[in-house]
Design a protein around this motif. Structure first.
Motif, PDB file in Angstrom:
ATOM      1  N   ALA A 522       7.782 -10.658 -13.231  1.00  0.00           N
ATOM      2  CA  ALA A 522       6.930 -10.753 -12.046  1.00  0.00           C
ATOM      3  C   ALA A 522       7.049  -9.473 -11.229  1.00  0.00           C
ATOM      4  O   ALA A 522       8.124  -8.897 -11.082  1.00  0.00           O
ATOM      5  CB  ALA A 522       7.350 -11.959 -11.212  1.00  0.00           C
ATOM      6  N   VAL A 523       5.947  -9.015 -10.672  1.00  0.00           N
ATOM      7  CA  VAL A 523       5.934  -7.824  -9.833  1.00  0.00           C
ATOM      8  C   VAL A 523       5.240  -8.154  -8.531  1.00  0.00           C
ATOM      9  O   VAL A 523       4.472  -9.110  -8.432  1.00  0.00           O
ATOM     10  CB  VAL A 523       5.203  -6.660 -10.530  1.00  0.00           C
ATOM     11  N   SER A 524       5.491  -7.310  -7.528  1.00  0.00           N
ATOM     12  CA  SER A 524       4.905  -7.554  -6.215  1.00  0.00           C
ATOM     13  C   SER A 524       3.460  -7.086  -6.190  1.00  0.00           C
ATOM     14  O   SER A 524       3.011  -6.313  -7.043  1.00  0.00           O
ATOM     15  CB  SER A 524       5.709  -6.806  -5.146  1.00  0.00           C
ATOM     16  N   ALA A 525       2.721  -7.544  -5.147  1.00  0.00           N
ATOM     17  CA  ALA A 525       1.325  -7.138  -4.987  1.00  0.00           C
ATOM     18  C   ALA A 525       1.222  -5.633  -4.776  1.00  0.00           C
ATOM     19  O   ALA A 525       0.296  -4.979  -5.257  1.00  0.00           O
ATOM     20  CB  ALA A 525       0.690  -7.897  -3.824  1.00  0.00           C
ATOM     21  N   ALA A 526       2.183  -5.065  -4.038  1.00  0.00           N
ATOM     22  CA  ALA A 526       2.155  -3.614  -3.785  1.00  0.00           C
ATOM     23  C   ALA A 526       2.339  -2.839  -5.082  1.00  0.00           C
ATOM     24  O   ALA A 526       1.666  -1.822  -5.313  1.00  0.00           O
ATOM     25  CB  ALA A 526       3.256  -3.244  -2.785  1.00  0.00           C
ATOM     26  N   GLU A 527       3.260  -3.327  -5.942  1.00  0.00           N
ATOM     27  CA  GLU A 527       3.462  -2.663  -7.229  1.00  0.00           C
ATOM     28  C   GLU A 527       2.225  -2.758  -8.101  1.00  0.00           C
ATOM     29  O   GLU A 527       1.875  -1.805  -8.815  1.00  0.00           O
ATOM     30  CB  GLU A 527       4.658  -3.293  -7.945  1.00  0.00           C
ATOM     31  N   GLN A 528       1.529  -3.898  -8.054  1.00  0.00           N
ATOM     32  CA  GLN A 528       0.303  -4.047  -8.834  1.00  0.00           C
ATOM     33  C   GLN A 528      -0.772  -3.079  -8.350  1.00  0.00           C
ATOM     34  O   GLN A 528      -1.469  -2.468  -9.154  1.00  0.00           O
ATOM     35  CB  GLN A 528      -0.194  -5.480  -8.746  1.00  0.00           C
ATOM     36  N   ARG A 529      -0.911  -2.965  -6.998  1.00  0.00           N
ATOM     37  CA  ARG A 529      -1.924  -2.032  -6.459  1.00  0.00           C
ATOM     38  C   ARG A 529      -1.620  -0.604  -6.892  1.00  0.00           C
ATOM     39  O   ARG A 529      -2.522   0.145  -7.300  1.00  0.00           O
ATOM     40  CB  ARG A 529      -1.972  -2.133  -4.933  1.00  0.00           C
ATOM     41  N   ALA A 530      -0.352  -0.210  -6.812  1.00  0.00           N
ATOM     42  CA  ALA A 530       0.029   1.143  -7.221  1.00  0.00           C
ATOM     43  C   ALA A 530      -0.233   1.355  -8.706  1.00  0.00           C
ATOM     44  O   ALA A 530      -0.701   2.416  -9.128  1.00  0.00           O
ATOM     45  CB  ALA A 530       1.501   1.390  -6.893  1.00  0.00           C
ATOM     46  N   ALA A 531       0.048   0.313  -9.512  1.00  0.00           N
ATOM     47  CA  ALA A 531      -0.180   0.424 -10.948  1.00  0.00           C
ATOM     48  C   ALA A 531      -1.662   0.559 -11.260  1.00  0.00           C
ATOM     49  O   ALA A 531      -2.053   1.299 -12.169  1.00  0.00           O
ATOM     50  CB  ALA A 531       0.407  -0.796 -11.660  1.00  0.00           C
ATOM     51  N   ARG A 532      -2.511  -0.183 -10.509  1.00  0.00           N
ATOM     52  CA  ARG A 532      -3.959  -0.068 -10.740  1.00  0.00           C
ATOM     53  C   ARG A 532      -4.452   1.347 -10.428  1.00  0.00           C
ATOM     54  O   ARG A 532      -5.303   1.895 -11.137  1.00  0.00           O
ATOM     55  CB  ARG A 532      -4.702  -1.102  -9.894  1.00  0.00           C
ATOM     56  N   LYS A 533      -3.911   1.936  -9.362  1.00  0.00           N
ATOM     57  CA  LYS A 533      -4.298   3.314  -9.026  1.00  0.00           C
ATOM     58  C   LYS A 533      -3.855   4.284 -10.127  1.00  0.00           C
ATOM     59  O   LYS A 533      -4.601   5.177 -10.530  1.00  0.00           O
ATOM     60  CB  LYS A 533      -3.676   3.713  -7.684  1.00  0.00           C
ATOM     61  N   ASP A 534      -2.623   4.091 -10.595  1.00  0.00           N
ATOM     62  CA  ASP A 534      -2.127   4.948 -11.682  1.00  0.00           C
ATOM     63  C   ASP A 534      -2.992   4.803 -12.928  1.00  0.00           C
ATOM     64  O   ASP A 534      -3.318   5.790 -13.594  1.00  0.00           O
ATOM     65  CB  ASP A 534      -0.675   4.590 -12.009  1.00  0.00           C
ATOM     66  N   ALA A 535      -3.342   3.536 -13.262  1.00  0.00           N
ATOM     67  CA  ALA A 535      -4.150   3.291 -14.455  1.00  0.00           C
ATOM     68  C   ALA A 535      -5.507   3.980 -14.340  1.00  0.00           C
ATOM     69  O   ALA A 535      -6.005   4.577 -15.303  1.00  0.00           O
ATOM     70  CB  ALA A 535      -4.327   1.792 -14.686  1.00  0.00           C
ATOM     71  N   ALA A 536      -6.131   3.893 -13.145  1.00  0.00           N
ATOM     72  CA  ALA A 536      -7.431   4.537 -12.952  1.00  0.00           C
ATOM     73  C   ALA A 536      -7.318   6.057 -13.077  1.00  0.00           C
ATOM     74  O   ALA A 536      -8.155   6.713 -13.700  1.00  0.00           O
ATOM     75  CB  ALA A 536      -7.998   4.158 -11.588  1.00  0.00           C
ATOM     76  N   ARG A 537      -6.245   6.618 -12.468  1.00  0.00           N
ATOM     77  CA  ARG A 537      -6.046   8.071 -12.557  1.00  0.00           C
ATOM     78  C   ARG A 537      -5.822   8.512 -14.000  1.00  0.00           C
ATOM     79  O   ARG A 537      -6.414   9.498 -14.465  1.00  0.00           O
ATOM     80  CB  ARG A 537      -4.841   8.461 -11.685  1.00  0.00           C
ATOM     81  N   LEU A 538      -4.980   7.770 -14.708  1.00  0.00           N
ATOM     82  CA  LEU A 538      -4.679   8.130 -16.086  1.00  0.00           C
ATOM     83  C   LEU A 538      -5.895   7.965 -16.987  1.00  0.00           C
ATOM     84  O   LEU A 538      -6.084   8.728 -17.941  1.00  0.00           O
ATOM     85  CB  LEU A 538      -3.512   7.280 -16.598  1.00  0.00           C
ATOM     86  N   GLU A 539      -6.733   6.958 -16.688  1.00  0.00           N
ATOM     87  CA  GLU A 539      -7.938   6.766 -17.501  1.00  0.00           C
ATOM     88  C   GLU A 539      -8.889   7.944 -17.335  1.00  0.00           C
ATOM     89  O   GLU A 539      -9.485   8.429 -18.300  1.00  0.00           O
ATOM     90  CB  GLU A 539      -8.622   5.464 -17.108  1.00  0.00           C
ATOM     91  N   ARG A 540      -9.009   8.439 -16.086  1.00  0.00           N
ATOM     92  CA  ARG A 540      -9.860   9.631 -15.867  1.00  0.00           C
ATOM     93  C   ARG A 540      -9.306  10.839 -16.624  1.00  0.00           C
ATOM     94  O   ARG A 540     -10.064  11.624 -17.202  1.00  0.00           O
ATOM     95  CB  ARG A 540      -9.947   9.930 -14.366  1.00  0.00           C
TER      96      ARG A 540
END
Length: 596
Positions: A522-540
């Protein structure tokens, strides 16, 4: 911060050939490595060198050339094919050899999980009286118990039912070790593996991701090379179309890869035209096919069917699932009439031409050639609108032209089983019952078998632990839960596993394929938001690197007559490709965290 990478085994320019025949090269100057945390699935044709590669990695075989380096103090556990168990030994002597008193292992939850998950419970039983499947599970249990740095498994899913395969996937996903596994179970490859090695023609090609990702990459490779092997390309495209139309999350590739693949499958029809095949089947079979009415079947003191009525219609495509020993094979024998009902009646349509692939091999004259044994049934077969020669069907099921003139007496057990299946198909039955048809088939041969069955116009009943095959070729799934009934499962194998889990059984409920299926903390909501940003950056970044790769490919083509420029561009391409693969690994980790 990403985990520190640790190389466990490295192969440098390794060469190996068939023992006693230096002309048959299996591995030709192969260089590759295994890192801690990597889970590598190995695919390729039977006899192509997969087992040789595993034996070299595990140190059981020395190559004819090259160099192998291993991490100092490496703890390696290896499940090979055909390894005998020590005669007269008790199961506990084989599985728990590294433990002393019982409390030492009984207090270890991982040991208990392995024993329960594989059904290894009677530890005082000797191995001499075990069946082949039981011996295989004992060997697998001995391999998994302990804390190895690297686990090497050769066909571990053989003799496991659907639940056993699911448990093994869950267990391996929870371990922090390296894994190299040869298996024909494509669902398992998708659920477990982070990388795929394809062994072919003496080379080992490496692809990021599991089976579905390998299919994408291979189809794209065929397209870019404009390969002359049109049939293999069409096969990959057809399976790719099925993957995209099927359950979501079959592939771990980012969106831009999936969008790029859509161009490959835009004009590919569905794997089978159900309405058209139903029309063929109805014309050949009429309305009555096979029926069990108020049927009761007993196995010893256990009731398999208790007053069950079950009707198979023209064009039905049914998969049967259940734990090992639940009576699936007995049910098939009751359908064929080989096993008489204890009560009730069996009805067979007057136009039914029934064929059954059993787990027992059929004896044929040892001197008869493979092609002769096939043409002895028929020289041509019609599958829907397609007419194929005996030689063509043999080739699709893993017998290249040269092998078709091999005497039957020189075939391996797996080859004899494939020949048995070929002869069944050549007889053009309109009702086909298959009992574990995937045994001893490599993934390419499995794809060819599925393609043949896609166009087969008749009633099909399949018993198989290969959930990928069942999901691909069957429209309906039924289960034997041991309650005397045949239970229809609208949700397919996922529903079967969920029902077993709800009933209190220790079942792994992995319902999606690929890395998305991995259990995550389980991860926190803040960690999920940060991970989504990282995923979007890495996808670009991956999109940019992919575009750069495409530019370099074009530049290489334009510089075909300039050796110096070719070397410069080749070095740039290698660097860009390595960077993209590293970014993809980081993207996978971020995407997994974002979805957990």
């Amino acid at each position: 911060m990403p985990p520190v990478r640790q190389n466990l085994v490295n192969l440098e320019s390794v060469t190996a050939h068939v023992p006693g025949d230096a002309s048959r090269v299996l591995l030709d100057a192969v260089s590759l490595g295994v890192e801690r945390g990597e889970r590598i699935g190995v695919v390729g044709l039977n006899g192509g060198g997969k087992t040789t590669l595993l034996d070299i990695i595990a140190g059981r075989r020395e190559p004819q050339g090259g160099r192998i380096s291993r991490l100092g103090g490496l703890k390696l556990s290896h499940l090979a094919q055909g390894d005998p168990l020590p005669a007269g030994a008790r199961i506990r002597d084989v599985v728990l050899a590294d433990y002393g008193a019982e409390h030492e292992w009984a207090s270890d939850p991982r040991v208990r999980d392995v024993l329960t998950g594989l059904g290894v419970t009677d530890l005082d039983r000797t191995v001499d009286g075990l069946s082949g499947g039981e011996k295989r599970r004992v060997g697998l249990a001995a391999t998994l118990i302990g804390e190895p740095d690297l686990v090497v498994l050769d066909e571990p899913t053989n003799h496991l039912d659907v639940e056993g395969v699911g448990w093994l996937a869950r267990h391996l996903l929870g371990r922090n070790c390296g894994l190299v596994v040869v298996t024909h179970d494509r669902w398992f490859l998708d659920a477990v593996c982070t990388r795929t090695w394809e062994v072919a023609g003496g080379r080992v090609e490496s692809y990021l991701g599991g089976y579905a990702d390998w299919v994408y990459a291979r189809a794209e490779r065929y397209r870019q090379a404009d390969a002359a092997e049109a049939r293999r390309q069409n096969m990959a495209r057809k399976e790719l179309a099925w993957l995209r139309r099927g359950a979501p999350a079959r592939t771990s590739k980012p969106r831009f890869r999936i969008e790029a693949a859509e161009a490959l499958i835009a004009d590919v029809p569905a794997p089978r035209n159900t309405v058209e095949l139903l029309g063929f089947a109805t014309n050949r079979l009429g309305r009555t096919v096979l029926e069990l009415e108020d049927a009761t079947v007993r196995i010893g003191d256990r009731t398999l069917l208790d007053g069950v009525t079950w009707r198979l219609g023209p064009g039905d495509r049914i998969g049967i699932v259940g734990v090992n020993g639940s009576g699936k094979t007995t049910l098939l024998r009751s359908l064929t009439g080989e096993r008489p009902l204890d009560a009730g009646r069996r009805v067979q349509g007057t136009t039914v031409q029934l064929a059954e692939l059993t787990q027992e091999l059929v004896d044929l004259p040892r001197e008869m050639r493979v092609l002769e044994a096939t043409e002895d049934v028929a020289k041509f077969v019609r599958l829907g609108k397609l007419e194929l020669s005996a030689s063509s069907v043999l080739e699709r099921l893993g017998f290249p032209a040269a092998r078709q003139w091999t005497p039957v007496g020189q075939l391996s057990g797996g080859e004899r089983r494939r020949l048995q299946l070929t002869r069944l198909l050549m007889a053009e039955p309109n009702v086909l019952l298959l009992d574990e048809p995937t045994n001893d088939l490599d993934v390419d041969t499995l794809s060819n078998l599925e393609d043949l069955l896609d166009g087969w116009p008749g009633t099909l009943v399949v018993v198989s632990h290969d959930r990928y095959l069942v999901e691909r070729v069957c429209d309906t799934v039924v289960a034997l839960f041991g309650d005397g009934r045949i239970t229809h499962l609208p949700g397919g194998i996922d529903e079967y596993l969920q029902r077993r889990a709800a009933a209190g059984d220790a079942v792994a409920t992995i319902t999606t394929s690929g890395p998305a299926a991995k259990a995550a903390p389980a991860v926190s909501a803040a960690e999920q938001r940060a991970a989504r940003k990282d995923a979007a950056r890495l996808e670009r970044k991956m999109e940019s690197l992919a575009a750069r790769e495409s530019e370099l490919h074009d530049a290489l083509a334009a510089a075909a007559t300039d050796p110096a420029k070719l070397m410069e561009l080749g070095a740039q391409l290698k660097a860009v490709t390595a960077e993209r693969e590293a970014v993809e690994i980081d993207w996978l980790a971020a995407a997994e965290l974002a979805e957990s």
